[in-house]
Design a protein around this motif. Sequence first.
Motif, short mmCIF file in Angstrom:
data_model
loop_
_atom_site.label_atom_id
_atom_site.label_comp_id
_atom_site.label_asym_id
_atom_site.label_seq_id
_atom_site.Cartn_x
_atom_site.Cartn_y
_atom_site.Cartn_z
N ARG A 185 0.84 -1.19 0.00
CA ARG A 185 0.00 0.00 0.00
C ARG A 185 0.88 1.25 0.00
NH1 ARG A 185 -5.31 -0.81 0.62
NH2 ARG A 185 -5.54 1.33 1.32
N SER A 191 -8.07 -3.01 -5.37
CA SER A 191 -6.69 -3.04 -4.89
C SER A 191 -6.32 -4.32 -4.12
CB SER A 191 -6.37 -1.79 -4.05
OG SER A 191 -7.10 -1.76 -2.86
N SER A 249 -2.36 0.07 -2.93
CA SER A 249 -3.24 1.18 -2.56
C SER A 249 -4.32 1.38 -3.62
CB SER A 249 -2.44 2.45 -2.34
OG SER A 249 -1.98 2.95 -3.57
N HIS A 250 -5.32 2.16 -3.28
CA HIS A 250 -6.43 2.39 -4.20
C HIS A 250 -6.00 3.15 -5.46
CE1 HIS A 250 -9.45 0.66 -1.65
NE2 HIS A 250 -8.93 1.30 -0.62
N GLU A 259 -3.18 2.51 -6.99
CA GLU A 259 -2.27 1.63 -7.71
C GLU A 259 -3.02 0.41 -8.26
OE1 GLU A 259 1.64 2.53 -4.98
OE2 GLU A 259 0.26 0.98 -4.35
N THR A 260 -2.40 -0.26 -9.20
CA THR A 260 -3.01 -1.44 -9.78
C THR A 260 -1.92 -2.39 -10.27
OG1 THR A 260 -4.49 -2.25 -11.50
CG2 THR A 260 -3.22 -0.30 -12.03
#
Length: 75
Positions: free
Chosen positions: A21, A70, A52-53, A55-56
């Motif tokens: 994250r 996520s 984290s939201h 990121e992917t």
Amino acid sequence: MQVNLIEPLPKPGEFDVIFLRNVMIGFDPDTKRRLVARLLPLLREGGRFFVSHSETLHGNHDTQIIVAPSVYLKP
């Protein structure tokens, strides 16, 4: 123990969960791909990989199954 995620990683065994994250947010796409490629082999089958939201893993490793925003599952 300190670990530099850009350098070769120690072999600590397998994990059920890996949390990244807010770790990859400043990395360029190639560095993200290399980091994920180093960490996924350390994740047990059925393990979860959290980012984290913002990121992917999309485009990094399409073999993982997204189970929630996520949160990825290693099949």
